[in-house]
Structures are given as structure tokens and as C-alpha cells.
Design a protein around this motif. Structure first.
Motif, PDB file in Angstrom:
ATOM      1  N   ASP A  47       0.830  -1.209   0.000  1.00 33.44           N
ATOM      2  CA  ASP A  47       0.000   0.000   0.000  1.00 33.44           C
ATOM      3  C   ASP A  47       0.865   1.259   0.000  1.00 33.44           C
ATOM      4  O   ASP A  47       0.580   2.228  -0.709  1.00 33.44           O
ATOM      5  N   VAL A  48       1.920   1.251   0.803  1.00 32.15           N
ATOM      6  CA  VAL A  48       2.821   2.410   0.862  1.00 32.15           C
ATOM      7  C   VAL A  48       3.518   2.603  -0.480  1.00 32.15           C
ATOM      8  O   VAL A  48       3.626   3.726  -0.989  1.00 32.15           O
ATOM      9  N   LYS A  49       3.978   1.495  -1.093  1.00 28.47           N
ATOM     10  CA  LYS A  49       4.640   1.571  -2.390  1.00 28.47           C
ATOM     11  C   LYS A  49       3.706   2.156  -3.445  1.00 28.47           C
ATOM     12  O   LYS A  49       4.100   3.047  -4.227  1.00 28.47           O
ATOM     13  N   ASN A  50       2.476   1.697  -3.440  1.00 26.30           N
ATOM     14  CA  ASN A  50       1.496   2.201  -4.426  1.00 26.30           C
ATOM     15  C   ASN A  50       1.176   3.669  -4.195  1.00 26.30           C
ATOM     16  O   ASN A  50       1.026   4.432  -5.148  1.00 26.30           O
ATOM     17  N   ALA A  51       1.075   4.066  -2.940  1.00 30.42           N
ATOM     18  CA  ALA A  51       0.794   5.471  -2.633  1.00 30.42           C
ATOM     19  C   ALA A  51       1.960   6.354  -3.075  1.00 30.42           C
ATOM     20  O   ALA A  51       1.748   7.435  -3.630  1.00 30.42           O
ATOM     21  N   LEU A  52       3.174   5.903  -2.821  1.00 34.36           N
ATOM     22  CA  LEU A  52       4.334   6.701  -3.243  1.00 34.36           C
ATOM     23  C   LEU A  52       4.429   6.764  -4.771  1.00 34.36           C
ATOM     24  O   LEU A  52       4.778   7.796  -5.331  1.00 34.36           O
ATOM     25  N   SER A  54       1.937   6.620  -6.904  1.00 36.91           N
ATOM     26  CA  SER A  54       0.892   7.505  -7.438  1.00 36.91           C
ATOM     27  C   SER A  54       1.241   8.959  -7.168  1.00 36.91           C
ATOM     28  O   SER A  54       0.952   9.832  -7.985  1.00 36.91           O
ATOM     29  N   ARG A  55       1.904   9.238  -6.056  1.00 35.97           N
ATOM     30  CA  ARG A  55       2.343  10.613  -5.759  1.00 35.97           C
ATOM     31  C   ARG A  55       3.428  11.037  -6.733  1.00 35.97           C
ATOM     32  O   ARG A  55       3.462  12.177  -7.175  1.00 35.97           O
TER      33      ARG A  55
END
Length: 59
Positions: A47-52, A54-55
Motif C-alpha cells: 500500500d505504501v509503495k502504491n501510494a508513493l 501515485s504521488r
């Protein structure tokens, strides 16, 4: 015949077997719990990887 009866009445090995079974059950419980925690941690990092990602794509 007396030695055989004495051997049959000896229960000292039963305690060691019981402790072995208890240790095995505890080991299985630890393995199951560790796998579950590992799955949850992997999901969090994903989840953290995907959020970073997308940012980084938004900038």
C-alpha cells in the motif's frame, strides 16, 4: 516377566512425549501467527509503495 511388567508400569517416558507434543503445538502456533503477520506487513508495504508511486506520477 517381572521386567516386562516393570517396563509396562514405567511412565517416565510419557512425560517427555507430552512435553514434546506441547512444544510441537506451540511451534505450529508460532509459525501460523508469524505467517499471518508477514502477510499483513507485506500488504502494508505494498500500500505504501502504491501510494508513493501515485504521488510520484502526479508530480
Amino acid at each position: 516377566m517381572k521386567k516386562f511388567l516393570a517396563l509396562m508400569n514405567d511412565e517416565s517416558g510419557a512425560t517427555a512425549i507430552e512435553y514434546g507434543l506441547i512444544a510441537a503445538l506451540i511451534a505450529v502456533a508460532i509459525i501460523v501467527a508469524t505467517r499471518q503477520v508477514g502477510i499483513q506487513v507485506k500488504g502494508t508495504f505494498t500500500d505504501v509503495k502504491n501510494a508513493l508511486a501515485s504521488r510520484a506520477g502526479a508530480n
